[in-house]
Scaffold this motif. Structure first.
Motif, PDB file in Angstrom:
ATOM      1  N   CYS A  31      67.198  24.588 -41.451  1.00 55.82           N
ATOM      2  CA  CYS A  31      66.806  23.594 -40.445  1.00 55.82           C
ATOM      3  C   CYS A  31      66.064  22.453 -40.973  1.00 55.82           C
ATOM      4  N   ILE A  34      69.198  20.568 -42.936  1.00 53.79           N
ATOM      5  CA  ILE A  34      70.091  19.736 -42.019  1.00 53.79           C
ATOM      6  C   ILE A  34      69.475  18.678 -41.298  1.00 53.79           C
ATOM      7  N   SER A  35      68.103  18.963 -40.952  1.00 47.65           N
ATOM      8  CA  SER A  35      67.780  17.900 -39.947  1.00 47.65           C
ATOM      9  C   SER A  35      67.752  16.638 -40.830  1.00 47.65           C
ATOM     10  N   ALA A  36      67.823  16.740 -42.066  1.00 46.35           N
ATOM     11  CA  ALA A  36      68.052  15.221 -42.708  1.00 46.35           C
ATOM     12  C   ALA A  36      69.338  14.691 -42.398  1.00 46.35           C
ATOM     13  N   CYS A  37      70.162  15.279 -42.193  1.00 42.22           N
ATOM     14  CA  CYS A  37      71.597  14.699 -42.072  1.00 42.22           C
ATOM     15  C   CYS A  37      71.638  13.960 -41.070  1.00 42.22           C
ATOM     16  N   ALA A  38      72.019  12.779 -41.411  1.00 42.53           N
ATOM     17  CA  ALA A  38      72.037  11.740 -40.042  1.00 42.53           C
ATOM     18  C   ALA A  38      73.416  11.040 -40.200  1.00 42.53           C
TER      19      ALA A  38
ATOM     20  N   GLU B 250      72.147  13.264 -35.162  1.00 45.23           N
ATOM     21  CA  GLU B 250      71.480  12.000 -35.536  1.00 45.23           C
ATOM     22  C   GLU B 250      70.509  12.232 -36.321  1.00 45.23           C
ATOM     23  N   GLU B 251      69.761  11.246 -36.740  1.00 46.04           N
ATOM     24  CA  GLU B 251      68.313  11.700 -37.798  1.00 46.04           C
ATOM     25  C   GLU B 251      67.375  12.366 -36.950  1.00 46.04           C
ATOM     26  N   GLY B 252      67.322  13.637 -37.627  1.00 47.22           N
ATOM     27  CA  GLY B 252      66.208  14.342 -36.875  1.00 47.22           C
ATOM     28  C   GLY B 252      66.743  15.443 -36.207  1.00 47.22           C
ATOM     29  N   GLU B 253      68.062  15.448 -35.760  1.00 48.63           N
ATOM     30  CA  GLU B 253      68.669  16.580 -34.990  1.00 48.63           C
ATOM     31  C   GLU B 253      68.968  17.721 -35.877  1.00 48.63           C
ATOM     32  N   ALA B 254      68.776  19.107 -35.331  1.00 47.24           N
ATOM     33  CA  ALA B 254      69.371  19.844 -36.158  1.00 47.24           C
ATOM     34  C   ALA B 254      70.858  20.090 -35.953  1.00 47.24           C
TER      35      ALA B 254
END
Lengths: 227, 267
Positions: A31, A34-38, B250-254
């Motif tokens: 989590c 991958i939360s960093a993936c933008a 989006e940035e911050g999204e899982a």
């Protein structure tokens, strides 16, 4: 079914517990990871296309010419004197040959859209100076984030020979919706050479076998209805 | 275990991870004799964990029993590693004209996979983000490769991205300038080709052996006039670009890191 030695069962039970904890930990890590993936991206092998794009970016920014594996790419208006790698057969005077292109790099242009078709059109004009008689000029377009240059079309005299040449570029409006940035390349050919007519779209300018290329970049297209 | 957490996990990582998670007291020797029932010597287990030797299928099945998992879930890692090893060796001959059998090709493929992670960790629109945050994200991917990963991966990846003009760094911030990495040198081409092969074999084995529902694998085909192929590729590229941009978190999204490998070639 394999069974463990009783002495190891305790260890296995402990290991299962450790695994369960680890699964939670790893899922947590995923989590975070991958939360960093933008964004998104891509990778590939088409290095020659990148070399051409780098050359266009360089001449747009700094002027001059760049030789990309025997394809010379120049900024409009550059004096061809002392530019190596150019076939001199189509130059009247090596000191004076030059060419200007409209629109220029960084320009914002209107693309006239026909309401019935998914295309719009822009005018491209060039003014060549001191090129030999019989030299031919074609124009091709390339949209940012796509992989092909459009089928080149010939630039024809607007009025009389020796003055400016022009062509109408037809652009698919679908491409413009995806990206409004695009590039124009004017391809120069001497007399009696293989011309790029009906060659279709290709990924590289070199695939058109031009003797010289003038490039303008970072043009923004705005679609406007054709009155 | 969620194997998708790492960019490029192999059977070596499964063995290492299993032993480490059992506790510090499980040395190579003790793990080999007590847990793996003496089916492998400690020295050989060391080679397996470092990726210098492949385990036998019987040993992988034994490990699956220990982990209480279906053998196929671990065997696919072994099968994929073997395929990649063979592919890497043949590709090395094709690209460099040398017969070189080593694990280096697989390590280089890890670099190629990390480059994808690094690009995807930057906003599509070129927004600046703190360099430390981006490096921390990248470091998490690197750490997940395990203790036997090559050293200096962070610097290697950053240098490649800077050299290719894909990122810009200033005043403690970083942003993307481009989103398309191109393999140029023979080593880079070899690494990227092995990564592509890894993506394909993972999808193929996942779909065919494990019957994964979240893997898409399909061959689309058509008759097409030869002079329309370039136009077809252009529209295919534009469509995929549009889709990946539209659906990227989006940035911050899982979310999951999704590879979409596309190949098309006229027969």
């Amino acid at each position: 079914m394999y069974s463990l030695h009783p002495a190891h069962r305790k260890n296995v039970t402990k290991m299962q517990s450790v695994f369960q904890t680890a699964i939670s930990g790893i899922l947590y890590l995923v989590c975070i990871l991958i939360s960093a993936c933008a964004g998104s991206g891509s990778s590939g092998f088409d290095a020659r296309a990148k070399a051409e794009q780098n050359a266009i970016a360089k001449v747009t920014k700094e002027g001059g010419c760049v030789d990309v594996e025997n394809t010379v790419i120049c900024a409009p208006g550059v004096n061809l004197a002392n530019v190596s790698g150019i076939n001199s057969d189509f130059l009247v005077s090596e000191n004076a040959a030059r060419l200007s292109i409209e629109p220029v790099s960084g320009a914002r242009v209107s693309c006239l859209k026909n309401s019935d078709l998914q295309v719009c059109q822009i005018m491209v004009s060039v003014v060549p100076s001191d090129f030999a008689e019989g030299t031919q000029f074609f124009v091709s377009a390339h949209f940012k984030d796509t992989i092909s240059w459009s089928n080149p079309i010939v630039l024809r005299p607007i009025s009389s020979p020796g003055s400016s040449l022009s062509a109408v570029l037809t652009l698919e409006t679908g491409s413009i919706m995806e990206s409004s940035g695009f590039q124009i390349a004017v391809l120069v050919y001497g007399e009696n050479v293989l011309l790029p007519e009906n060659q279709g779209e290709v990924p590289l300018l070199a695939d058109f076998f031009p003797e010289l290329v003038y490039a303008v970049a970072a043009i923004e297209v705005e679609i406007v209805p054709n009155p | 275990m969620d194997q998708k957490a790492t960019p490029f996990k192999g059977i070596k990582d499964i063995f290492y991870q299993t032993r480490v998670l059992m506790g510090r007291e499980y040395t190579l020797k003790r793990f080999a004799s007590e847990i793996l029932g003496g089916r492998v010597e400690a020295v050989m287990l060391s080679y397996i964990e470092k990726g210098k030797r492949f385990p036998t299928e019987a040993l992988v099945r034994r490990l699956a029993q220990v982990r209480r998992e279906m053998p196929e879930t671990l065997l696919v890692f072994l099968w994929r590693d073997r395929m990649l090893y063979a592919f890497s060796r043949e590709l090395h001959k094709a690209i460099k004209g040398e017969d070189q059998a080593s694990i280096k090709g697989l390590e280089q493929a890890e670099v190629a996979a990390l480059i994808s992670r690094a690009i995807a960790a930057l906003p599509d629109d070129g927004t600046w983000i703190p360099l430390t945050r981006w490096q921390a994200d990248l470091n998490r991917s690197i750490l997940s490769l395990g203790a036997n990963r090559p050293s200096g991966l962070l610097t290697t990846v950053m240098d490649i991205l800077k050299t290719q003009g894909l990122i810009e760094e200033a005043e403690g911030k970083v942003r993307r300038l481009g989103g398309h990495y191109i393999a140029e040198s023979p080593d880079e081409k070899h690494a990227l080709a092995v990564e592509f092969c890894g993506i394909f074999t993972k999808g193929l084995l996942g779909k065919v052996v494990l019957k994964e529902q979240k893997t898409y694998l399909r061959n689309h085909y058509l008759q097409i006039p030869e002079d329309q192929i370039a136009a077809f590729y252009q529209k295919l590229n534009a469509a995929v670009n549009q889709l990946t941009t539209e659906f990227a978190s989006e940035e911050g999204e899982a979310g999951k890191f999704l590879n979409v490998l596309i190949t098309s070639s006229p027969s």
